[in-house]
Design a protein around this motif. Structure first.
Motif, short mmCIF file in Angstrom:
data_model
loop_
_atom_site.label_atom_id
_atom_site.label_comp_id
_atom_site.label_asym_id
_atom_site.label_seq_id
_atom_site.Cartn_x
_atom_site.Cartn_y
_atom_site.Cartn_z
N GLY A 163 -7.05 14.21 -0.51
CA GLY A 163 -8.08 13.24 -0.24
C GLY A 163 -7.54 12.02 0.47
N PHE A 164 -8.09 10.89 0.14
CA PHE A 164 -7.75 9.64 0.81
C PHE A 164 -6.27 9.30 0.66
N GLN A 165 -5.70 9.49 -0.55
CA GLN A 165 -4.31 9.12 -0.78
C GLN A 165 -3.37 9.93 0.09
N MET A 166 -3.63 11.21 0.21
CA MET A 166 -2.77 12.07 1.03
C MET A 166 -2.87 11.69 2.50
N ASP A 167 -4.08 11.39 2.98
CA ASP A 167 -4.24 11.00 4.38
C ASP A 167 -3.53 9.70 4.68
N GLN A 168 -3.65 8.73 3.78
CA GLN A 168 -3.00 7.44 4.00
C GLN A 168 -1.49 7.58 4.01
N LEU A 169 -0.94 8.42 3.11
CA LEU A 169 0.52 8.58 3.06
C LEU A 169 1.02 9.32 4.29
N LYS A 170 0.26 10.30 4.78
CA LYS A 170 0.68 11.00 5.99
C LYS A 170 0.69 10.07 7.20
N SER A 171 -0.25 9.10 7.23
CA SER A 171 -0.27 8.16 8.35
C SER A 171 0.96 7.26 8.35
N ARG A 172 1.66 7.21 7.27
CA ARG A 172 2.85 6.36 7.17
C ARG A 172 4.14 7.18 7.21
N THR A 173 4.05 8.44 7.59
CA THR A 173 5.23 9.31 7.59
C THR A 173 6.30 8.80 8.55
N ILE B 151 12.97 15.88 2.48
CA ILE B 151 12.46 15.37 1.21
C ILE B 151 11.01 15.79 1.09
N THR B 152 10.69 16.51 0.03
CA THR B 152 9.34 17.03 -0.18
C THR B 152 8.78 16.43 -1.45
N CYS B 153 7.53 16.01 -1.41
CA CYS B 153 6.86 15.47 -2.58
C CYS B 153 5.40 15.91 -2.57
N ARG B 154 4.74 15.71 -3.69
CA ARG B 154 3.35 16.09 -3.83
C ARG B 154 2.52 14.87 -4.20
N ILE B 155 1.24 14.91 -3.69
CA ILE B 155 0.31 13.83 -3.98
C ILE B 155 -1.09 14.42 -4.02
N PRO B 156 -1.95 13.90 -4.88
CA PRO B 156 -3.33 14.43 -4.89
C PRO B 156 -3.98 14.31 -3.53
N MET C 204 0.83 -1.20 0.00
CA MET C 204 0.00 0.00 0.00
C MET C 204 0.86 1.24 0.00
N THR C 205 1.92 1.24 0.83
CA THR C 205 2.83 2.39 0.88
C THR C 205 3.54 2.57 -0.45
N ALA C 206 3.98 1.46 -1.04
CA ALA C 206 4.65 1.55 -2.34
C ALA C 206 3.72 2.11 -3.40
N GLY C 207 2.44 1.70 -3.36
CA GLY C 207 1.49 2.22 -4.34
C GLY C 207 1.24 3.70 -4.17
N LEU C 208 1.21 4.17 -2.92
CA LEU C 208 1.03 5.60 -2.68
C LEU C 208 2.24 6.39 -3.14
N LEU C 209 3.44 5.84 -2.90
CA LEU C 209 4.66 6.54 -3.32
C LEU C 209 4.74 6.65 -4.84
N GLU C 210 4.20 5.67 -5.53
CA GLU C 210 4.23 5.73 -6.98
C GLU C 210 3.39 6.89 -7.52
N LYS C 211 2.36 7.30 -6.78
CA LYS C 211 1.49 8.36 -7.24
C LYS C 211 2.01 9.75 -6.88
N SER D 120 13.63 14.38 7.22
CA SER D 120 12.19 14.63 7.30
C SER D 120 11.53 14.32 5.96
N PHE D 121 10.30 13.84 6.01
CA PHE D 121 9.52 13.52 4.81
C PHE D 121 8.26 14.37 4.84
N ILE D 122 8.19 15.34 3.94
CA ILE D 122 7.10 16.33 3.92
C ILE D 122 6.22 16.04 2.72
N ILE D 123 4.90 16.03 2.95
CA ILE D 123 3.93 15.73 1.90
C ILE D 123 3.11 16.97 1.64
#
Length: 658
Positions: free
Chosen positions: A600-610, A593-598, A575-582, A626-629
Motif C-alpha cells: 500500500g502507501f508505505q511500500m510505495d513511499q519507501l520505493k520512491s526513496r530507493t 539488502i532485502t527487507c519487507r514492508i506492508p 519520513m524515511t526513518a519512520g518507513l524503515l522502522e516498519k 542494492s536495496f530491494i523492498i
C-alpha cells in the motif's frame, strides 16, 4: 569490775569473775551501716557539703526536695539533717548522736520528727491533717520536721492542698521531701523547695564499703567477688548490702568469686573465654555443645545472656584502651587475647547488639534456647562482618583510582571527542557507554557539584517540538511558496498553517475545521504543474552529509545496518526513518539488502526513496549496494477497505480511524 567484748552478734560480758554471753538480735547490713552523720554519707559529697554550710551559716530553708535513684541515701540524709537541727548541742553540722533527741530520731520515735510514706498517704485528707498539725509548736525539739518519702505518689489534690503550707509555714516547721521520680513532682512544688540531686555511688566506693562491712563481721572476701557485688548493685548502697548479706549466708565465712558463680548459676570469665574462643575460630559445632553444657548445669538463659553481654562490653572497653578494674569487674588480663585479636571494635559492637536484641526477643520467642543457639551461630562468622561505614570508606578510597583507570582503559572514542565532528543529538543519546565506563553513584558524589554537561532547558522546561507543515511529509519535496494558486493557509479561515500540531501529538480536528472537500484537495495536489515542484533543499545534517566512514560497516549484521539507517535518516528525513522502522526480515546476500514492508502507501513511499537509500548505503559500505523492498502480506485481511485519501492522511499524521 566488769568488761565487755563484741564478737559479731555476740556480746561477751565479764562481771565479778563470771562470763555472760549476750546474743543480739540480727540486724541487716543496710540498717546496721546506715550513715549517722554527714561525714559517713558515701558518694554524696556535694549534698553533704552544702547542707553543712547551710547549718553552720544559719540559712535554713523551710522546704527541701531530695531526688535520685533508690538506695543512694536520700532518707538517711533527711534524718541526719533532722538530728543536726534538733541536736542538744546544735544546730550543728556534726550531731552528737548521744543526746536524747539524736537517739529518738535515730530510733524513729521522736514526736517532732514525723516520717510519712507518700505511697500510703496519698489522699488530700492526709495532707489536711498535716495542715492542722503544723499549727502546734514542737513538743520538745527545736524544729518540727516532716519527712515525706516517695512524695511523687501524692495525688494532684494533695499537692494542691500542700502548696500554701510549704510556701509560708511557721518558723518552726521544716518539710523534707524525697522521691525517685522527680519528673512526677509538680513544678509548683519544686519552685517552693531547695532541690538536691543524689547520684549513684561509684563502684570503687561501694567496694570499699563492702570490704569494711565484711571486716566488721569477720568475713574474708576476695576483691573480685566484692567487685562483682558492687557492679550488680549498679551504684545503690542498699542493694549492695542486701546482695552482700545473701552471698555471706552461703560463703561459710569466706566470700570468693567461684562460690558466687557456682551458687548463683553464673558463667565466669574463664568459661566465656572458652565459648567466645570457639566462636572466633568458626567452630560452630563445638560452640553449640558448650552452650548445651552450660544450660544443662542449670544456668538460666537470661543470666547467660547477661553474662555474655557484660563480657562483650568489657572486650569493647579493652579495645578502646580502658583497663579500669572497677569498670571491667576483673583484671583486664583475664580476658582472652585470642578473642581480642580476632574481632575489631565494630565487630564487637555488632556482637553486643546481637545479644541485647536477643534479650528483647526471648520474651516472645517460640523457644528462647533456639534464639540463643542462633545468636551463637551468627558469632561464628562474625569475623567476616563488614559494616556499611567500612564499605563506604573503601569505595571512597578506590574511587579516584577507578575513575583514572576507566579513562585509561577506554578504547572507544565517542563521536563528541572526534575532531571536526558534529554528531546528531539522537545519535549521541543512543550511543552505548564504552567498556571502561565507571558509573557515578549519587551517594558518593558531592551534591554541590555542578553538572556542566547537562543541556539547558528552554524557559525552565522541555524544549518545544519542531513543527512541520503537512506538505513536508510528501516524498521529501517542498512546494514553492511563490505559487499563489496553492497556499496551505488558504483553506482555513483562522489563518493557521495546515499541520501546525506536532505529528506525534496529533488529534483529529473538529469537522467544521476540516477542508470542505477532501477529494478536491487531493485532486488539486495531484494536478499541480511539474514546474511548481522544486527539489528538496539539502540540509547539512541530512544523510548525504552524515559523517559516514566508507568501508567501516559490517555487511554480515543486517539489524545493525537497519539501526544505523534509522538513526541517521531520523535527523534529515523523518519520513524515511519512520518507513524503515516498519520494515522487517532484513537480509544481506551478495551485496543486496532485502527487507519487507506492508503493501500500500508505505511500500510505495519507501520505493520512491530507493535511490536515496542506495546512495547512503554506497557511502556506508564503500561500494554499490542494492536495496530491494518486498511486500509483506498481512496474515489477517482487514474487514473494511479504507479509501486511499483516508489512508494517506492517517499515515501522514500518524493517527487512527475511529
Amino acid at each position: 569490775m566488769s568488761s565487755a567484748l563484741t564478737v559479731g552478734p555476740i556480746i561477751i560480758v565479764k562481771y565479778r569473775n563470771l562470763v555472760y554471753l549476750l546474743f543480739m538480735a540480727y540486724e541487716v547490713t543496710a540498717t546496721r551501716r546506715r550513715p549517722q552523720n554527714f561525714n559517713n554519707l558515701v558518694g554524696q559529697d556535694f549534698v553533704a557539703a552544702t547542707l553543712k554550710n547551710t547549718i553552720e551559716t544559719g540559712k535554713i530553708a523551710h522546704a527541701y526536695l531530695f531526688s535520685g535513684p533508690r538506695g543512694c541515701g536520700k532518707t538517711s540524709t533527711a534524718r541526719i539533717l533532722a538530728k543536726s537541727l534538733n541536736c542538744a548541742k546544735g544546730p550543728t553540722a556534726n550531731p552528737c548522736g548521744e543526746c536524747e533527741f539524736c537517739r529518738e530520731i535515730t530510733a524513729g520515735s521522736s514526736l517532732d520528727v514525723i516520717e510519712i510514706d507518700g505511697a500510703s498517704n496519698t489522699s488530700v485528707n492526709d495532707i489536711r491533717q498535716i495542715k492542722d498539725e503544723v499549727m502546734f509548736p514542737p513538743n520538745a525539739c527545736r524544729y518540727k520536721i516532716y519527712i515525706i518519702d516517695e512524695v511523687h505518689m501524692l495525688s494532684t489534690s494533695a499537692f494542691n492542698a500542700l502548696l500554701k503550707t510549704i510556701e509560708e509555714p511557721p518558723q518552726y516547721v521544716i518539710f523534707i521531701f524525697a522521691t525517685t521520680e522527680l519528673q512526677k513532682v509538680p513544678a509548683t512544688i519544686k519552685s517552693r523547695c531547695q532541690q538536691f540531686n543524689f547520684r549513684l555511688v561509684p563502684i570503687e566506693k561501694v567496694k570499699e564499703q563492702l570490704a569494711q562491712a565484711a571486716a566488721e563481721v569477720g568475713i574474708k572476701a576476695e576483691d573480685e567477688a566484692l567487685y562483682w557485688i558492687a557492679r550488680e548493685s549498679t551504684g545503690s548502697m542498699r542493694d549492695s548490702y542486701t546482695l552482700f548479706d545473701q552471698v555471706a549466708a552461703f560463703s561459710d565465712g569466706e566470700i570468693t568469686y567461684d562460690k558466687i558463680r557456682d551458687k548463683l548459676g553464673l558463667v565466669g570469665v574463664d568459661r566465656l573465654n572458652e565459648l567466645f574462643g570457639l566462636c572466633v575460630q568458626g567452630d560452630t559445632s563445638s560452640a553449640l555443645l558448650h552452650l548445651d553444657e552450660y544450660l544443662q548445669n542449670g544456668v538460666s538463659i537470661e543470666q547467660l545472656i547477661t553474662n555474655c553481654t557484660d563480657y562483650l562490653r568489657s572486650l569493647l572497653l579493652i579495645k578502646n584502651g580502658i583497663t579500669k578494674e572497677a569498670l571491667l569487674g576483673q583484671a583486664a588480663d583475664r580476658f582472652s587475647r585470642e578473642v581480642l585479636d580476632a574481632w575489631n571494635p565494630i565487630q564487637i559492637e555488632r556482637a553486643m547488639d546481637i545479644f541485647m536484641q536477643l534479650f528483647r526477643d526471648i520474651r516472645y520467642s517460640l523457644s528462647p534456647r533456639y534464639e540463643f543457639e542462633l545468636a551463637v551461630s551468627r558469632l561464628c562468622w562474625l569475623k567476616k562482618y563488614i559494616s556499611p561505614a567500612e564499605v563506604k570508606a573503601a569505595v571512597e578510597a578506590v574511587k579516584p583510582l577507578l575513575e583514572k583507570s576507566a579513562v585509561g582503559r577506554s578504547g572507544i572514542q565517542s563521536e563528541a571527542q572526534k575532531p571536526n565532528a558534529n554528531p546528531p543529538v539522537k545519535q549521541m543519546q543512543e550511543t552505548q557507554a564504552p567498556s571502561g565506563y565507571v558509573p557515578k553513584f549519587s551517594a558518593l558524589e558531592d551534591s554541590t557539584e555542578k553538572k556542566e554537561d547537562s543541556a539547558p532547558f528552554h524557559d525552565g522546561g522541555a524544549e518545544p517540538p519542531v513543527k512541520n507543515s503537512a506538505t513536508q511529509f510528501f516524498s521529501g519535496i517542498q512546494v514553492s511558496s511563490a505559487d499563489d494558486d496553492f497556499d496551505d493557509t488558504d483553506d482555513f479561515d483562522d489563518g493557521s498553517e495546515y499541520g501546525e500540531s506536532d505529528a506525534d501529538e496529533y488529534s483529529p480536528a473538529p469537522e467544521d475545521e476540516m477542508p470542505p472537500d477532501m477529494d478536491a484537495f487531493v485532486a488539486q495536489l495531484e494536478s499541480m504543474p511539474k514546474e511548481k515542484i522544486q527539489a528538496p533543499v539539502k540540509d547539512e545534517n541530512s544523510p548525504e552529509h552524515a559523517p559516514v566512514e566508507p568501508g567501516q560497516a559490517d555487511l554480515s549484521d543486517a539489524e545493525s545496518v537497519k539501526a544505523a539507517m534509522i538513526r541517521d535518516f531520523s535527523v534529515g528525513d523523518g519520513m524515511t526513518a519512520g518507513l524503515l522502522e516498519k520494515t522487517s526480515a532484513w537480509r544481506i546476500e551478495d551485496g543486496k539488502i532485502t527487507c519487507r514492508i506492508p503493501g500500500g502507501f508505505q511500500m510505495d513511499q519507501l520505493k520512491s526513496r530507493t535511490a536515496k537509500i542506495e546512495e547512503y548505503l554506497a557511502k556506508l559500505f564503500g561500494k554499490t549496494c542494492s536495496f530491494i523492498i518486498e511486500r509483506e502480506e498481512s496474515p489477517v485481511a482487514s474487514s473494511t477497505q479504507l479509501p486511499l485519501e483516508v489512508e494517506l492522511l492517517r499515515d501522514i499524521f500518524k493517527g487512527r480511524v475511529v
